[in-house]
Design a protein around this motif. Structure first.
Motif, PDB file in Angstrom:
ATOM      1  N   ARG A  30       0.817  -1.217   0.000  1.00  0.00           N
ATOM      2  CA  ARG A  30       0.000   0.000   0.000  1.00  0.00           C
ATOM      3  C   ARG A  30       0.855   1.274   0.000  1.00  0.00           C
ATOM      4  NH1 ARG A  30      -5.647  -1.311  -0.054  1.00  0.00           N
ATOM      5  NH2 ARG A  30      -6.057  -3.061   1.356  1.00  0.00           N
ATOM      6  N   THR A  31       2.167   1.128   0.143  1.00  0.00           N
ATOM      7  CA  THR A  31       3.024   2.289   0.408  1.00  0.00           C
ATOM      8  C   THR A  31       3.921   2.631  -0.775  1.00  0.00           C
ATOM      9  OG1 THR A  31       3.063   1.732   2.769  1.00  0.00           O
ATOM     10  CG2 THR A  31       4.769   3.224   1.963  1.00  0.00           C
ATOM     11  N   VAL A  32       3.976   3.914  -1.092  1.00  0.00           N
ATOM     12  CA  VAL A  32       4.936   4.439  -2.072  1.00  0.00           C
ATOM     13  C   VAL A  32       5.833   5.428  -1.333  1.00  0.00           C
ATOM     14  CG1 VAL A  32       5.273   5.682  -4.232  1.00  0.00           C
ATOM     15  CG2 VAL A  32       3.268   4.191  -3.944  1.00  0.00           C
ATOM     16  N   MET A  33       7.137   5.196  -1.407  1.00  0.00           N
ATOM     17  CA  MET A  33       8.099   6.069  -0.742  1.00  0.00           C
ATOM     18  C   MET A  33       8.594   7.124  -1.731  1.00  0.00           C
ATOM     19  SD  MET A  33       8.306   4.637   2.304  1.00  0.00           S
ATOM     20  CE  MET A  33       9.827   5.222   3.045  1.00  0.00           C
ATOM     21  N   HIS A  34       8.738   8.353  -1.244  1.00  0.00           N
ATOM     22  CA  HIS A  34       9.203   9.455  -2.080  1.00  0.00           C
ATOM     23  C   HIS A  34      10.396  10.122  -1.388  1.00  0.00           C
ATOM     24  CE1 HIS A  34       5.441   9.270  -4.461  1.00  0.00           C
ATOM     25  NE2 HIS A  34       4.888   8.988  -3.295  1.00  0.00           N
ATOM     26  N   PHE A  35      11.540  10.136  -2.058  1.00  0.00           N
ATOM     27  CA  PHE A  35      12.750  10.725  -1.494  1.00  0.00           C
ATOM     28  C   PHE A  35      13.239  11.870  -2.367  1.00  0.00           C
ATOM     29  CE2 PHE A  35      13.064   6.130  -0.320  1.00  0.00           C
ATOM     30  CZ  PHE A  35      12.708   6.299   1.012  1.00  0.00           C
ATOM     31  N   GLY A  36      14.271  12.567  -1.887  1.00  0.00           N
ATOM     32  CA  GLY A  36      14.874  13.639  -2.659  1.00  0.00           C
ATOM     33  C   GLY A  36      15.470  13.114  -3.961  1.00  0.00           C
ATOM     34  N   GLY A  37      15.736  14.019  -4.911  1.00  0.00           N
ATOM     35  CA  GLY A  37      16.154  13.628  -6.246  1.00  0.00           C
ATOM     36  C   GLY A  37      17.433  12.821  -6.301  1.00  0.00           C
ATOM     37  N   GLU A  38      18.315  12.969  -5.309  1.00  0.00           N
ATOM     38  CA  GLU A  38      19.589  12.256  -5.372  1.00  0.00           C
ATOM     39  C   GLU A  38      19.479  10.833  -4.829  1.00  0.00           C
ATOM     40  OE1 GLU A  38      19.655  14.475  -1.380  1.00  0.00           O
ATOM     41  OE2 GLU A  38      18.755  14.636  -3.387  1.00  0.00           O
ATOM     42  N   HIS A  39      18.286  10.454  -4.410  1.00  0.00           N
ATOM     43  CA  HIS A  39      18.094   9.120  -3.841  1.00  0.00           C
ATOM     44  C   HIS A  39      17.114   8.334  -4.699  1.00  0.00           C
ATOM     45  CE1 HIS A  39      20.195  10.334  -0.190  1.00  0.00           C
ATOM     46  NE2 HIS A  39      19.516  11.457  -0.255  1.00  0.00           N
ATOM     47  N   SER A  40      17.155   7.004  -4.530  1.00  0.00           N
ATOM     48  CA  SER A  40      16.180   6.185  -5.231  1.00  0.00           C
ATOM     49  C   SER A  40      14.796   6.533  -4.717  1.00  0.00           C
ATOM     50  CB  SER A  40      16.470   4.701  -4.972  1.00  0.00           C
ATOM     51  OG  SER A  40      16.416   4.420  -3.585  1.00  0.00           O
ATOM     52  N   GLY A  41      13.857   6.548  -5.609  1.00  0.00           N
ATOM     53  CA  GLY A  41      12.511   6.951  -5.231  1.00  0.00           C
ATOM     54  C   GLY A  41      12.102   8.136  -6.078  1.00  0.00           C
ATOM     55  N   LYS A  42      10.864   8.463  -6.066  1.00  0.00           N
ATOM     56  CA  LYS A  42      10.322   9.510  -6.923  1.00  0.00           C
ATOM     57  C   LYS A  42       9.699  10.599  -6.076  1.00  0.00           C
ATOM     58  CE  LYS A  42       7.032  10.143 -10.730  1.00  0.00           C
ATOM     59  NZ  LYS A  42       6.015   9.464 -11.572  1.00  0.00           N
ATOM     60  N   ARG A  43      10.013  11.845  -6.400  1.00  0.00           N
ATOM     61  CA  ARG A  43       9.389  12.956  -5.690  1.00  0.00           C
ATOM     62  C   ARG A  43       7.873  12.878  -5.864  1.00  0.00           C
ATOM     63  NH1 ARG A  43      12.470  17.150  -3.875  1.00  0.00           N
ATOM     64  NH2 ARG A  43      14.676  17.129  -4.433  1.00  0.00           N
ATOM     65  N   LEU A  44       7.162  13.263  -4.845  1.00  0.00           N
ATOM     66  CA  LEU A  44       5.709  13.179  -4.868  1.00  0.00           C
ATOM     67  C   LEU A  44       5.133  14.316  -5.701  1.00  0.00           C
ATOM     68  CD1 LEU A  44       3.030  12.008  -3.966  1.00  0.00           C
ATOM     69  CD2 LEU A  44       3.254  13.264  -1.814  1.00  0.00           C
ATOM     70  N   ASP A  45       4.376  13.959  -6.728  1.00  0.00           N
ATOM     71  CA  ASP A  45       3.688  14.921  -7.577  1.00  0.00           C
ATOM     72  C   ASP A  45       2.247  15.006  -7.094  1.00  0.00           C
ATOM     73  OD1 ASP A  45       2.399  16.369  -9.540  1.00  0.00           O
ATOM     74  OD2 ASP A  45       3.411  15.380 -11.214  1.00  0.00           O
ATOM     75  N   LEU A  46       1.977  15.959  -6.210  1.00  0.00           N
ATOM     76  CA  LEU A  46       0.645  16.058  -5.608  1.00  0.00           C
ATOM     77  C   LEU A  46      -0.419  16.382  -6.640  1.00  0.00           C
ATOM     78  CD1 LEU A  46       1.595  17.985  -2.352  1.00  0.00           C
ATOM     79  CD2 LEU A  46       0.750  15.643  -2.494  1.00  0.00           C
ATOM     80  N   ALA A  47      -0.080  17.213  -7.608  1.00  0.00           N
ATOM     81  CA  ALA A  47      -1.066  17.584  -8.625  1.00  0.00           C
ATOM     82  C   ALA A  47      -1.559  16.351  -9.382  1.00  0.00           C
ATOM     83  CB  ALA A  47      -0.468  18.605  -9.586  1.00  0.00           C
ATOM     84  N   SER A  48      -0.630  15.447  -9.728  1.00  0.00           N
ATOM     85  CA  SER A  48      -1.022  14.230 -10.434  1.00  0.00           C
ATOM     86  C   SER A  48      -1.752  13.262  -9.516  1.00  0.00           C
ATOM     87  CB  SER A  48       0.218  13.545 -11.025  1.00  0.00           C
ATOM     88  OG  SER A  48       0.832  14.364 -11.995  1.00  0.00           O
ATOM     89  N   LEU A  49      -1.237  13.103  -8.305  1.00  0.00           N
ATOM     90  CA  LEU A  49      -1.843  12.169  -7.365  1.00  0.00           C
ATOM     91  C   LEU A  49      -3.297  12.517  -7.072  1.00  0.00           C
ATOM     92  CD1 LEU A  49      -1.567   9.808  -5.317  1.00  0.00           C
ATOM     93  CD2 LEU A  49      -0.811  11.502  -3.641  1.00  0.00           C
ATOM     94  N   LEU A  50      -3.562  13.810  -6.958  1.00  0.00           N
ATOM     95  CA  LEU A  50      -4.892  14.248  -6.538  1.00  0.00           C
ATOM     96  C   LEU A  50      -5.692  14.893  -7.670  1.00  0.00           C
ATOM     97  CD1 LEU A  50      -3.731  15.806  -3.145  1.00  0.00           C
ATOM     98  CD2 LEU A  50      -4.755  13.550  -3.517  1.00  0.00           C
ATOM     99  N   SER A  51      -5.294  14.617  -8.896  1.00  0.00           N
ATOM    100  CA  SER A  51      -5.963  15.242 -10.039  1.00  0.00           C
ATOM    101  C   SER A  51      -7.337  14.649 -10.306  1.00  0.00           C
ATOM    102  CB  SER A  51      -5.093  15.125 -11.294  1.00  0.00           C
ATOM    103  OG  SER A  51      -4.867  13.763 -11.622  1.00  0.00           O
TER     104      SER A  51
END
Length: 220
Positions: free
Chosen positions: A59-80
């Motif tokens: 159920r979990t998606v982790m979002h980290f800073g750009g220099e780390h593995s993971g994807k920054r959270l795009d709130l506009a897309s998530l809640l569009s």
């Protein structure tokens, strides 16, 4: 949080603490939910082992800073695209909360909820005595009456007298210290209780709330 709604849980930093509690409840009740957790890097992510194992890993998606593995959270897309009955709960730093507010500006007010791990100083729910007033608390189990002086919380006074209720944030945002109110009028200063719950005068968050009457009788 009951019902067949879909819950989107968004957390940043230590804001995962109340979000994880919500997820545990939803998991027990079989309600669909997802967790989006933002942290500076994997090492700074709280409860990483718990979130990375069943049942939360699916159920979990982790979002980290750009220099780390993971994807920054795009709130506009998530809640569009809003699903019928969808509920959003967010806890984290002001920037994250502001981002969720911007992405859900046209949603119904009762479908987006915020938990703050640091109280916004511009917000206040208090309407009774100020923090310079003294009032009394009565312990129901013993009849003991204690003074709560200015600038000291009910919780601190209880601790000073050998009574240690459960507590966590001590800022009125987690609900851990909720205590039954048997008589008296509380001046609610928390960010947990609904307006209806505050009006019922049956429970009080003893870490931050004060009194609108001379004495509060607590179910302790």
């Amino acid at each position: 949080m009951a019902g067949a709604c879909i819950y989107t849980l968004i957390a940043g930093g230590i804001g995962i603490t109340p979000i994880l509690s919500m997820a545990r409840y939803l998991e027990r009740t079989g309600v669909a939910y997802s967790i989006h957790y933002c942290a500076r890097n994997p090492e700074r992510a709280a409860f990483r082992e718990i979130l990375g194992t069943a049942p939360f890993s699916r159920r979990t998606v982790m979002h980290f800073g750009g220099e780390h593995s993971g994807k920054r959270l795009d709130l506009a897309s998530l809640l569009s695209e809003r699903v019928g009955g969808q509920q959003v709960y967010c806890c984290g730093p002001a920037g994250l909360i502001d981002g969720v507010k911007a992405a859900t500006w046209d949603w119904q007010a009762n479908s987006v909820h915020f938990e703050r791990f640091k109280i916004d100083p511009t917000l206040s729910t208090g309407s009774g005595q100020d923090a310079t007033s003294t009032f009394e608390i009565e312990i129901d189990s013993t009849g003991q009456i204690l003074d709560v002086p200015p600038q000291k919380s009910i919780l601190h006074v209880l601790r000073d007298n050998g009574i240690f209720p459960d507590s966590s944030c001590e800022e009125g945002i987690c609900g851990t210290c909720a205590t039954g109110l048997l008589s008296g009028t509380a001046d609610h200063r928390d960010f947990v209780l609904t307006d209806e719950e505050k009006a019922s005068q049956t429970v009080v968050m003893i870490c931050c709330s004060r009194a609108g009457s001379r004495r509060l009788k607590l179910d302790l």
